[in-house]
Design an enzyme around this catalytic site. Structure first.
Site, PDB file in Angstrom:
ATOM      1  N   ASP A 223       0.911  -0.962   0.294  1.00  0.00           N
ATOM      2  CA  ASP A 223       0.379  -0.318  -0.151  1.00  0.00           C
ATOM      3  C   ASP A 223       0.507   1.597  -0.540  1.00  0.00           C
ATOM      4  OD1 ASP A 223      -1.902   1.973   0.469  1.00  0.00           O
ATOM      5  OD2 ASP A 223      -2.415   1.379   2.573  1.00  0.00           O
ATOM      6  N   ARG A 291     -13.670  -5.368  -4.409  1.00  0.00           N
ATOM      7  CA  ARG A 291     -14.807  -4.729  -3.414  1.00  0.00           C
ATOM      8  C   ARG A 291     -16.242  -4.583  -3.734  1.00  0.00           C
ATOM      9  NH1 ARG A 291     -12.461  -0.534  -1.735  1.00  0.00           N
ATOM     10  NH2 ARG A 291     -13.764   0.233   0.604  1.00  0.00           N
TER      11      ARG A 291
HETATM   12  N1   CP Z   1      -8.886   0.878  -1.954  1.00  0.00           N
HETATM   13  C1   CP Z   1      -9.733   1.862  -1.913  1.00  0.00           C
HETATM   14  O1   CP Z   1      -9.855   2.224  -0.963  1.00  0.00           O
HETATM   15  O2   CP Z   1     -10.073   2.732  -2.677  1.00  0.00           O
HETATM   16  P1   CP Z   1     -10.463   4.318  -2.792  1.00  0.00           P
HETATM   17  O3   CP Z   1      -9.545   4.942  -1.636  1.00  0.00           O
HETATM   18  O4   CP Z   1     -10.667   4.671  -4.068  1.00  0.00           O
HETATM   19  O5   CP Z   1     -11.915   4.146  -2.673  1.00  0.00           O
HETATM   20  N1  NVA Z   2      -3.570   3.274   3.547  1.00  0.00           N
HETATM   21  C1  NVA Z   2      -4.322   3.902   2.130  1.00  0.00           C
HETATM   22  C2  NVA Z   2      -5.500   3.100   1.811  1.00  0.00           C
HETATM   23  C3  NVA Z   2      -6.033   4.189   0.625  1.00  0.00           C
HETATM   24  C4  NVA Z   2      -7.169   3.424   0.150  1.00  0.00           C
HETATM   25  C5  NVA Z   2      -4.971   5.170   2.520  1.00  0.00           C
HETATM   26  O1  NVA Z   2      -5.852   5.584   4.410  1.00  0.00           O
HETATM   27  O2  NVA Z   2      -4.937   6.783   2.134  1.00  0.00           O
END
Ligand code: CP
Ligand code: NVA
Length: 304
Positions: A223, A291
């Protein structure tokens, strides 16, 4: 009392299993052209303090598939802005809608909202957890390998909302979990102990060595290094996390059939090399699609 899903801690192993089973079944039906109206005329509110593509669109689409509708509430509805007390806000909003999906800067503010909400609240990401992401990720791993048994998920990067939810989800379903990140950006021992103590937990490893974490993994996950709200730390984090990029050299430590996962949005050249995220092992688009299916499963399980 309404049943909330603010983190995977609140769902038992059996309940997560049920949600994944419903999700897989709804996905299968959708692929054959059937959209079952399990939540006819239900209304879902989406209360979002941060940007989103996947979470927002997959929840809105999923609710529509299930026969309901959704309302997107941005910052102007007054939540958290001091316009009215949170008790009043939560009680009023929950008198209108059947379920509330919240994306918030602070986990504590969602807990506070949940305390006063008469309808279920689903966490659509906070600084502390991202349970819907982990549900979709487990669905993706299970779908790819046909089973979660014998799988090991290695997370390379920050001990953040996504990796925390994955650690809990993996432990609840008996998937081995390893995380590698630099000192100062790792889970504390209390959290690791709480995960290791789950009766279903497999091996739970936390290390500073990415090769050790990836060793034998069947899914390698990363991530962003700086999450939403941490933009000011971007440069410092980029320096600290530089040895933790998921690239082809690191992937060679994983199992031969390993897949690559990322919750997205991704930064090519930072936490992941283009050769990996755009390569043959990458399942990130299927993962993002899941998702939709996982959240339909969660909504149907929670509300029927
Ligand atoms: N992975 C995820 O939650 O993507 P978004 O921030 O686009 O919702
Ligand atoms: N760790 C990231 C995830 C985004 C889907 C955030 O919190 O920005």
């Amino acid at each position: 009392m309404a049943r909330h899903v603010l983190s995977l801690t609140e769902l038992s192993s059996d309940e997560i299993r049920q949600v994944l089973n419903v999700s897989a079944e709804l996905k299968h039906k959708l692929k054959r052209g059937t959209r079952e109206s399990l939540l006819p005329n239900y209304v879902m509110a989406l209360l979002f303090e941060k940007p989103s593509l996947r979470t927002r669109v997959s929840f809105e689409t999923g609710m529509r598939h299930l026969g309901g509708s959704s309302l997107f509430l941005g910052q102007d509805c007054g939540w958290g802005g001091g316009r009215e007390p949170v008790e009043d806000f939560a009680r009023v909003l929950s008198s209108y809608v059947d379920v509330i999906v919240v994306r918030a800067k602070s986990h504590a503010s969602v807990q506070e909202l949940a305390k006063h909400s008469g309808v279920p609240i689903i966490n659509g990401l906070t600084d502390w957890s991202h349970p819907c992401q982990a549900l979709a990720d487990l669905l993706t791993v299970e779908e790819h390998f046909g089973t979660l048994e014998g799988q090991k998920l290695a997370f390379i990067g920050d001990a953040n909302n996504v990796s925390r939810s994955l650690a809990i989800g993996c432990a609840k379903l008996g998937v081995d979990f390893a995380i590698a990140g630099p000192a100062g950006y790792q889970f504390d021992e209390a959290f690791l102990d709480s995960v290791r103590q789950l009766p279903t937990a497999g091996e739970i490893v936390s290390t500073t060595d990415p090769a050790e974490a990836v060793d034998g993994a069947t899914a390698v996950y990363t991530d962003v290094w700086a999450s939403m709200g941490q933009e000011a730390e971007q440069a410092e984090r980029a320096a600290r996390f530089a040895p933790y990029q998921v690239n082809a050299a690191l992937m060679r430590h994983a199992s031969d059939n390993a897949i690559f996962l990322h919750c997205l949005p991704a930064h090519r050249g930072e936490e992941v090399a283009a050769e990996v995220i755009d390569g043959g092992a990458s399942r990130v688009i299927e993962q993002a699609e899941n998702r939709l299916h996982a959240q339909k499963g969660l909504l149907a399980w929670l509300l029927t």
